[in-house]
Design a protein around this motif. Structure first.
Motif, mmCIF file in Angstrom:
data_model
loop_
_atom_site.group_PDB
_atom_site.id
_atom_site.type_symbol
_atom_site.label_atom_id
_atom_site.label_comp_id
_atom_site.label_asym_id
_atom_site.label_seq_id
_atom_site.Cartn_x
_atom_site.Cartn_y
_atom_site.Cartn_z
ATOM 1 N N LEU A 76 -4.656 0.264 -8.316
ATOM 2 C CA LEU A 76 -2.942 -1.133 -9.099
ATOM 3 C C LEU A 76 -3.454 -2.719 -8.296
ATOM 4 N N PRO A 77 -3.141 -3.108 -8.505
ATOM 5 C CA PRO A 77 -3.338 -4.784 -8.246
ATOM 6 C C PRO A 77 -2.274 -5.137 -6.714
ATOM 7 N N ARG A 78 -2.856 -4.749 -5.815
ATOM 8 C CA ARG A 78 -1.588 -5.387 -4.496
ATOM 9 C C ARG A 78 -1.392 -4.383 -4.243
ATOM 10 N N ALA A 79 -1.055 -2.355 -4.687
ATOM 11 C CA ALA A 79 -0.505 -1.696 -4.985
ATOM 12 C C ALA A 79 -1.633 -1.184 -2.764
ATOM 13 N N GLY A 80 -2.647 -1.276 -2.944
ATOM 14 C CA GLY A 80 -3.110 -0.887 -1.859
ATOM 15 C C GLY A 80 -3.078 0.033 -1.442
ATOM 16 N N HIS A 81 -3.269 0.296 -0.305
ATOM 17 C CA HIS A 81 -3.633 2.703 0.113
ATOM 18 C C HIS A 81 -2.683 2.469 1.706
ATOM 19 N N GLY A 82 -1.289 1.527 0.990
ATOM 20 C CA GLY A 82 0.110 2.015 2.390
ATOM 21 C C GLY A 82 1.111 2.274 1.012
ATOM 22 N N VAL A 83 2.344 1.842 1.742
ATOM 23 C CA VAL A 83 3.688 2.185 2.036
ATOM 24 C C VAL A 83 3.800 1.799 0.003
ATOM 25 N N ARG A 84 3.723 0.540 -0.553
ATOM 26 C CA ARG A 84 3.564 0.546 -1.866
ATOM 27 C C ARG A 84 2.868 0.805 -2.926
ATOM 28 N N ALA A 85 2.116 1.565 -2.714
ATOM 29 C CA ALA A 85 1.257 2.417 -3.570
ATOM 30 C C ALA A 85 1.948 4.179 -3.109
ATOM 31 N N PHE A 122 5.960 -3.541 -7.031
ATOM 32 C CA PHE A 122 4.829 -3.993 -6.500
ATOM 33 C C PHE A 122 5.091 -5.392 -8.141
ATOM 34 N N ALA A 123 5.374 -5.343 -9.213
ATOM 35 C CA ALA A 123 4.903 -6.168 -10.227
ATOM 36 C C ALA A 123 5.285 -7.209 -9.447
ATOM 37 N N ASP A 124 5.836 -7.930 -9.095
ATOM 38 C CA ASP A 124 5.959 -9.086 -8.307
ATOM 39 C C ASP A 124 5.051 -9.408 -7.541
ATOM 40 N N ASP A 125 4.553 -8.800 -6.986
ATOM 41 C CA ASP A 125 3.369 -8.779 -6.175
ATOM 42 C C ASP A 125 2.629 -8.755 -7.027
ATOM 43 N N SER A 126 2.347 -7.921 -7.817
ATOM 44 C CA SER A 126 0.913 -8.135 -8.550
ATOM 45 C C SER A 126 0.304 -9.060 -9.483
ATOM 46 N N ARG A 127 1.143 -10.195 -9.529
ATOM 47 C CA ARG A 127 0.679 -11.609 -10.197
ATOM 48 C C ARG A 127 0.274 -12.597 -9.776
ATOM 49 N N HIS A 128 0.289 -12.316 -8.029
ATOM 50 C CA HIS A 128 -1.004 -13.001 -7.435
ATOM 51 C C HIS A 128 -2.116 -12.838 -7.526
ATOM 52 N N ALA A 129 -2.580 -11.321 -7.759
ATOM 53 C CA ALA A 129 -3.656 -11.074 -8.022
ATOM 54 C C ALA A 129 -4.089 -10.601 -8.851
ATOM 55 N N SER A 130 -3.069 -10.379 -10.388
ATOM 56 C CA SER A 130 -3.936 -10.545 -11.714
ATOM 57 C C SER A 130 -3.562 -10.871 -12.155
ATOM 58 N N PRO A 131 -4.230 -12.055 -13.700
ATOM 59 C CA PRO A 131 -4.077 -12.915 -14.106
ATOM 60 C C PRO A 131 -3.348 -12.603 -15.737
ATOM 61 N N TRP A 132 -3.001 -11.171 -15.646
ATOM 62 C CA TRP A 132 -2.505 -10.586 -16.180
ATOM 63 C C TRP A 132 -1.022 -10.840 -16.500
ATOM 64 N N ALA A 133 -0.877 -10.282 -15.103
ATOM 65 C CA ALA A 133 0.781 -9.796 -14.642
ATOM 66 C C ALA A 133 0.743 -11.132 -14.659
ATOM 67 N N ALA A 134 0.440 -12.257 -14.529
ATOM 68 C CA ALA A 134 0.502 -13.890 -13.893
ATOM 69 C C ALA A 134 1.144 -14.665 -15.112
ATOM 70 N N ILE A 182 10.791 -7.706 -16.691
ATOM 71 C CA ILE A 182 10.047 -7.741 -18.180
ATOM 72 C C ILE A 182 8.332 -7.574 -17.498
ATOM 73 N N LEU A 183 8.135 -7.938 -16.195
ATOM 74 C CA LEU A 183 6.949 -7.374 -16.305
ATOM 75 C C LEU A 183 6.625 -6.082 -15.343
ATOM 76 N N ALA A 184 7.598 -5.968 -15.751
ATOM 77 C CA ALA A 184 7.940 -4.476 -14.712
ATOM 78 C C ALA A 184 7.696 -3.490 -15.715
ATOM 79 N N ARG A 185 8.008 -4.272 -16.743
ATOM 80 C CA ARG A 185 8.208 -3.341 -17.887
ATOM 81 C C ARG A 185 6.660 -2.992 -18.718
ATOM 82 N N ALA A 186 6.394 -3.771 -18.112
ATOM 83 C CA ALA A 186 4.612 -4.346 -19.307
ATOM 84 C C ALA A 186 3.818 -4.011 -18.137
ATOM 85 N N TRP A 187 4.021 -3.463 -17.348
ATOM 86 C CA TRP A 187 3.802 -2.150 -16.031
ATOM 87 C C TRP A 187 3.333 -1.096 -16.348
ATOM 88 N N VAL A 188 4.601 -0.956 -16.816
ATOM 89 C CA VAL A 188 4.996 1.125 -16.991
ATOM 90 C C VAL A 188 4.203 1.291 -17.792
#
Length: 413
Positions: free
Chosen positions: A284-293, A349-361, A380-386
């Protein structure tokens, strides 16, 4: 699970109406007659007694409206079969038992038990997450608690420095960074920096920064000016000595909590990489291999039957609003009854994803354009990501923008 009674064998079914303060429990037999009805307060101590009582009765299963929480975990640990009947289903089933559709805790508990009796063969029992997921959840939550504790300690340290060394606040980017902690260990108060054999000078500051391999972009001249131009603390030598002890204690506490959080983060990354579902959440965009994912994986879990549709996941996460309608009254409001840890993981996750995903932005910006505030737009963005996460999770596939219709339409436009 068979719901057809065997001759001479009496089967019992339990329903639990979960609530914030008290839980209503109802046990019915295979004819639908109420055998036991009681309430318990929402405390962990009462769960042990409830589990023992249900075990002694020999119930076939327990029906409840939610799929997580200490009560559900206690029932699963005791070996009981737990069946989730969602609040939406319960709402639709009330007319089956009452023409008015009236709601009461005791009535809902009976409804849950009786639906399990009659339609248990259509329900899938809840399964516990794998050991790997449970461990990852524990690590993620503990790390977050340590981070919150570190923030509190840093705030205490800042308040202490406002009294004894205002120039040290903002000297470096983070008050809990290695360079800040090293500087404050040497100069805990303004008195120690302005007098004594190790009085702070520009040359001494430059030598100190070279010793700790300071790699910041701020020049020594500017850093020294920040300290020299700060307002005086106005403390006597004895008062400064007392404050120095407080600063030293807070520095040690901050460093300890910060280091332990880093240790847990390293453990989380290692266990996440070995998890069977890691490829879904790390893609997932900006989830990475760390604590967020890891937080997303840990809070959603790995039991697919827990969320049979995306609406159930969105409702539990609290990113879907609640509609209240009665007659001419109609209101859409914030969903307070939700799994806050799951909601925090999704919203972060949703808040940071908008900086990497044009759709999320695009989804976020459209919400802002409609007059929504940042927290609401992020939900609203988190609901769309769900919708996307649930589909990837159910199909066990990594996120790929190519099959994502909304993202591709935006790119085409």
């Amino acid at each position: 699970m068979s719901t057809h009674p065997t001759q001479g064998v009496r089967r019992l079914y339990a329903g639990i109406d979960w609530a914030t303060k008290t839980h209503a429990i109802c046990v019915v037999d295979d004819q639908g007659a109420i055998t036991v009805r009681f309430e318990i307060p929402n405390t962990g101590k009462t769960f042990t007694g409830l589990v023992k009582r249900l075990t002694k009765l020999g119930i076939e299963g327990v029906a409840i409206e939610r799929c997580d929480g200490p009560l559900v975990e206690a029932l699963l640990d005791a070996g009981h079969q737990v069946f989730v009947i969602t609040p939406r289903q319960v709402k639709g089933l009330r007319s089956r038992y009452s023409g008015s559709g009236a709601k009461s805790d005791a009535g809902d508990a009976y409804l849950l038990a009786d639906v399990l009796r009659t339609d248990g063969h259509r329900l899938t029992p809840l399964a516990q997450d794998s050991d790997a997921t449970q461990v990852l959840r524990s690590l993620s939550r503990t790390r977050k608690q340590l981070v919150e504790a570190r923030v509190g300690l840093v705030n205490q340290l800042r308040a202490e420095l406002e009294r004894c060394f205002p120039g040290a606040i903002g000297l470096f980017y983070d008050l809990d960074s290695d360079v800040s902690l090293a500087f404050l260990r040497r100069y805990p108060t303004q008195h120690s920096a302005s007098s004594g054999p190790r009085k702070l000078t520009q040359a001494r500051l430059a030598a100190f920064l070279r010793r700790i391999a300071y790699c910041g972009r701020t020049s020594v001249t500017e850093l020294y000016a920040r300290v020299a131009d700060a307002p005086p603390a106005g403390l006597s030598a004895e008062e400064a000595e007392g404050h120095a002890v407080c600063v030293a204690a807070l520095l040690k506490a901050v460093e300890t909590v910060r280091d332990q959080a880093r240790e847990l983060e390293a453990e989380i990354v290692e266990r996440l990489d070995a998890h069977a579902d890691a490829h879904i959440f790390t893609s997932l965009p900006r989830a990475g291999h760390g604590v967020r994912a890891a937080a997303l994986l840990a809070e959603i879990g790995d039991v697919r039957a827990r969320f049979p549709d995306e609406e159930s996941l969105a409702a539990l996460a609290g990113v879907a609003p609640v509609t209240r309608a009665s007659g001419k009254y109609h209101a859409v409001g914030f969903r307070w009854a939700a799994d806050k840890k799951l909601r925090n993981a999704l919203v972060d996750f949703a808040d940071d994803s908008r900086h990497a995903s044009p759709w999320a932005a695009h989804v976020y910006n459209e919400a802002i354009a409609r007059g929504k505030r940042h927290p609401h737009a992020t939900r609203i963005l988190a609901r769309a990501w769900v919708r996307v996460i649930w589909r990837c999770w159910q199909t066990n596939t990594a996120y790929n923008p190519q099959p994502h219709g909304g993202a591709m339409q935006l790119l085409a436009a």
